[in-house]
Design a protein around this motif. Sequence first.
Motif, PDB file in Angstrom:
ATOM      1  N   PRO C  77       0.823  -1.221   0.000  1.00 36.44           N
ATOM      2  CA  PRO C  77       0.000   0.000   0.000  1.00 36.44           C
ATOM      3  C   PRO C  77       0.853   1.265   0.000  1.00 36.44           C
ATOM      4  O   PRO C  77       0.331   2.353  -0.228  1.00 36.44           O
ATOM      5  CB  PRO C  77      -0.822  -0.120   1.279  1.00 36.44           C
ATOM      6  CG  PRO C  77      -0.061  -1.050   2.152  1.00 36.44           C
ATOM      7  CD  PRO C  77       0.690  -1.989   1.266  1.00 36.44           C
ATOM      8  N   TYR C  78       2.137   1.142   0.260  1.00 31.07           N
ATOM      9  CA  TYR C  78       2.966   2.340   0.307  1.00 31.07           C
ATOM     10  C   TYR C  78       3.908   2.430  -0.880  1.00 31.07           C
ATOM     11  O   TYR C  78       4.934   3.100  -0.832  1.00 31.07           O
ATOM     12  CB  TYR C  78       3.739   2.371   1.628  1.00 31.07           C
ATOM     13  CG  TYR C  78       2.822   2.211   2.819  1.00 31.07           C
ATOM     14  CD1 TYR C  78       1.838   3.178   3.056  1.00 31.07           C
ATOM     15  CD2 TYR C  78       2.891   1.111   3.652  1.00 31.07           C
ATOM     16  CE1 TYR C  78       0.957   3.026   4.116  1.00 31.07           C
ATOM     17  CE2 TYR C  78       2.025   0.969   4.721  1.00 31.07           C
ATOM     18  CZ  TYR C  78       1.051   1.932   4.937  1.00 31.07           C
ATOM     19  OH  TYR C  78       0.182   1.797   5.974  1.00 31.07           O
ATOM     20  N   ALA C  79       3.548   1.748  -1.951  1.00 32.67           N
ATOM     21  CA  ALA C  79       4.376   1.812  -3.154  1.00 32.67           C
ATOM     22  C   ALA C  79       4.167   3.139  -3.857  1.00 32.67           C
ATOM     23  O   ALA C  79       3.039   3.608  -3.992  1.00 32.67           O
ATOM     24  CB  ALA C  79       4.020   0.665  -4.082  1.00 32.67           C
ATOM     25  N   LEU C  80       5.266   3.749  -4.317  1.00 35.97           N
ATOM     26  CA  LEU C  80       5.155   5.058  -4.976  1.00 35.97           C
ATOM     27  C   LEU C  80       5.017   4.908  -6.489  1.00 35.97           C
ATOM     28  O   LEU C  80       4.595   5.840  -7.173  1.00 35.97           O
ATOM     29  CB  LEU C  80       6.407   5.896  -4.641  1.00 35.97           C
ATOM     30  CG  LEU C  80       6.354   7.377  -4.958  1.00 35.97           C
ATOM     31  CD1 LEU C  80       5.214   8.052  -4.224  1.00 35.97           C
ATOM     32  CD2 LEU C  80       7.671   8.038  -4.605  1.00 35.97           C
ATOM     33  N   GLY C  81       5.364   3.719  -6.978  1.00 34.66           N
ATOM     34  CA  GLY C  81       5.356   3.520  -8.430  1.00 34.66           C
ATOM     35  C   GLY C  81       3.981   3.694  -9.046  1.00 34.66           C
ATOM     36  O   GLY C  81       3.826   4.346 -10.081  1.00 34.66           O
ATOM     37  N   VAL C  82       2.961   3.144  -8.393  1.00 37.85           N
ATOM     38  CA  VAL C  82       1.611   3.228  -8.952  1.00 37.85           C
ATOM     39  C   VAL C  82       1.139   4.688  -9.050  1.00 37.85           C
ATOM     40  O   VAL C  82       0.688   5.115 -10.113  1.00 37.85           O
ATOM     41  CB  VAL C  82       0.624   2.369  -8.126  1.00 37.85           C
ATOM     42  CG1 VAL C  82      -0.792   2.554  -8.635  1.00 37.85           C
ATOM     43  CG2 VAL C  82       1.039   0.905  -8.198  1.00 37.85           C
ATOM     44  N   PRO C  83       1.256   5.462  -7.960  1.00 39.05           N
ATOM     45  CA  PRO C  83       0.854   6.866  -8.098  1.00 39.05           C
ATOM     46  C   PRO C  83       1.626   7.605  -9.190  1.00 39.05           C
ATOM     47  O   PRO C  83       1.038   8.414  -9.914  1.00 39.05           O
ATOM     48  CB  PRO C  83       1.178   7.468  -6.724  1.00 39.05           C
ATOM     49  CG  PRO C  83       1.186   6.322  -5.789  1.00 39.05           C
ATOM     50  CD  PRO C  83       1.609   5.124  -6.567  1.00 39.05           C
ATOM     51  N   ILE C  84       2.918   7.304  -9.329  1.00 37.60           N
ATOM     52  CA  ILE C  84       3.690   8.025 -10.351  1.00 37.60           C
ATOM     53  C   ILE C  84       3.178   7.673 -11.744  1.00 37.60           C
ATOM     54  O   ILE C  84       2.873   8.568 -12.551  1.00 37.60           O
ATOM     55  CB  ILE C  84       5.193   7.699 -10.228  1.00 37.60           C
ATOM     56  CG1 ILE C  84       5.755   8.349  -8.954  1.00 37.60           C
ATOM     57  CG2 ILE C  84       5.955   8.195 -11.447  1.00 37.60           C
ATOM     58  CD1 ILE C  84       7.215   8.064  -8.713  1.00 37.60           C
TER      59      ILE C  84
END
Lengths: 339, 259, 303
Positions: C77-84
Amino acid sequence: MSATPTPEAVESREPLPPPSSPPAETTPPRRTSRFRPAQLIPFIPALVPAALIVAVIAELVVSTGFTNFGLSFWGPDWLPSPSVGTPTFGILVFITGSFLTAIPALLLAMAIGLGIAIASTSYLPRWITRFLDPFVDLLAGIPSIVYGIWGYLLVAPFFGTVINPVIYRYFSFVPGFGGKAPLAEGVGLPVAIFILTLMALPITTLLIRDSLRAVPRDLWEAGLGLGATRWETTRKVAIPYGLRGIVSAGFLGFGRAFGETVMVAMVLNVVPAFPINFYSGTSTMAAEMFTQLDSAHGNGQFLAALSEMALVLLAISLVVNIVGRRLVSHFAVYEVPGL
Amino acid sequence: MNALTSSGNGGPVLSAQHLTIQSKQKKILDDLSLDFPAASLTAVVGPSGCGKTTFIRSLNRMVELTPGLSIRGSVIYLGQDIYDPSVNPVMVRRRIGMVFQRPTVFPTTVFENAAFGLRLVHEDIETIEKSVEEALQRSGLWEEVKDDLDRPALSLSGGQQQRLCIARALAIKPRVLLLDEPTSALDPAATQRVEATMQRLKEDFVLVLVTHNVGQAARVSDKVAFLHSGHLIEVGPTADILERPREALTQQFITGRFQ
Amino acid sequence: MASASVAAPAETGKDLLFDASARTRWRLGFDRVAGWLLPVLFLVAIVPILDLVYYIASQALPTLSWAVLTNTNPHDPYALGVPIISTVYVMLWATAVAVALGLFGGVATAEFLSERAAGWMRMSANLLVGTPSVVIGYFGYFALVLGLGWGYSFIAGATTLAFFMTPYIFRVTDLAYSSIPRPIREAALGSGARPYQYILKVAAPIALPQILNGVFLAVAIGVGETAPIVLTSTHSVLVPQTLYSPVSFLTAEIWLNFSQPPGQALALAFQAAFVVLVVVVALNIVVRIISARYQKRLEGLYQ
């Protein structure tokens, strides 16, 4: 720095003929050319901005469902889902909150902006201002959510532990500055006003700077040549000359502070109540609309109330912007977000 | 001539000494020395680009407003070098007034224009009114505006505006008045009136007039200085210079072979 | 007055130039103090900017790495790749729509409308710029999420963002076309070019840098905006699969996590804030550079 067409280039241009008509050279003068609807096609895209504005207003009006909340809509009670009794939707708290945050922020931004603009135009040499001015412009580019996280986690605790306690200690005799002690978290009116000042500052500074720079060199020299100091020349010659631009800066800076949403929602300690003193939280129209839409999803009356509040916010923003833009015929600044 | 001891009667009121002004690209004025005695009108003439405007602007430190110029030499005003670091340019400009090429009235009333310099030093209103009237009379504008001093200055004609600018400069009672081509934006009739004003003023003031118009210099000046590419070519009584110039360049300029 | 003073002897330049009256000392002193104090006000702008940039960087950088930036694991849930990646998709859609609306609108306004009508359109665009982002978000919510039944979705969020960006592109395009020197325009039309030939072949190469600049500016504004997308879309741990999927957005991640206690969630908020800040500041700098160059070029055209 800013792309400014010469006034002649903008003012008196013949519009092109619609592209569907053949080039003028090969056309014999036909006065009786029949109107064809296709001729209107090139004009249609030009309507985009006006259409968008109209669409926004129309959609919001429709979304209100023409619900009449009566006079209580302008009242102080905001109880969208009370445990007992019927919901009440009074937006007075939010109108008050919007003005209570935007006006002090605007006054500060105008005062500081005027000072920076005067320093930049009258006192500092060009090579220094070339280096300093971009900082002010950059202030406009920082996203409000970034202001918000910085404000919430760093600036607010600083206010809560340093600034607010000092004010509380020495000025609690002033009405509104005493009473309940400020929170250590620091969220509340002072932080919101401080960061709103920063966000309105580039707008006020840039527009004032532009209007002072627009004062003809002849007039500056006439003032200085009469033995006025730089300050006196600025105050008595340049500021009166650029007054419209400066007033316009006030309106547009106010518009920016008044409509600011996310940052305020993060640092104001949003509660739908009038502030109890200088340090407490309250809510603004924009912040309340932003934080409450989720809860209102599916609740027709609540949504109607929020739409009506949106219309009030939009109406005030439009009036402020129309007045502000009307005061100045030509804006030189376009590269700055929000201007 | 020793300007340092020339305060009081006799010596020049204003004296430029070895004035050299340079921009990055070139020398605008080269080692120029010139005296301006009391109660005289000196016309500084020369072709365009000769440095005459820079020269007159250097006489009250207005030249410092143009960035990128280096100034050497001195300008002595009644025994005091105005370029001395201890001297504030604001004070210099109160003592040595200036009128510009184009009328530069402030967008306010006639009275407030004339009173601009006086208001700065906060004199009481009677003194201001008296000085304004005196200044407007000296500049020859009083009769035309005395009935309505509160009208907008911009409603005056160009010539009237220029005389208002002269009155504005006179109101703070300078000793020296610098006039930088004051009639270049005016029609012949207005020019004539401004020239008449200059004639009257030179009784009481040191006037320095920059002009490219030899005829104007002949009509109003006591003394003519001819500048060419930053050098002072020659200086002398008006009649001598204009009728019997010693230098070929001066001769050429007077007979109109320049410009 | 002056006549008397000229006749009076013994007044020296020193007396006249060093007027020691209280009023004069006050005037000169005030000016000097203003000259020192007013520039200090620049600190009100400079200190917060540096402080803010330093704070966000110092909070984000310790936990930021290439692995974090490219982590697209849907179970983290704290992955930054998806939001980017989602942000890139949203911005592509939003920019495409905004360019389509703003570009045609700007050209048509500059070239086909009378000065009076164009004035109205310019005023409308300025008013849109002055409209609070929350109002645009409400418009998106009522018109797209509910009205068109798109639901909280990628397409609703990205399109709402496009409405927010459109007036910027419109204004810059209009300005770019309006400021093409008249002789060039008249020469082209006079030599028999059709209007569309003038617009595409003659004017476009001149106007393009500035329009591109406007697009950069609009992207910088859009990528930092929160309200329009938060109100019209919901959080997702996945890169959107269809137009109607919910979508994550960098600023929305900050909004969701900024008030969490210190930990992974807050770290994600700071990482997202840092990425947004870098992108926005970089775009702003690019915009200023292009703008300055373009200005020079335009001045060249006028000579």
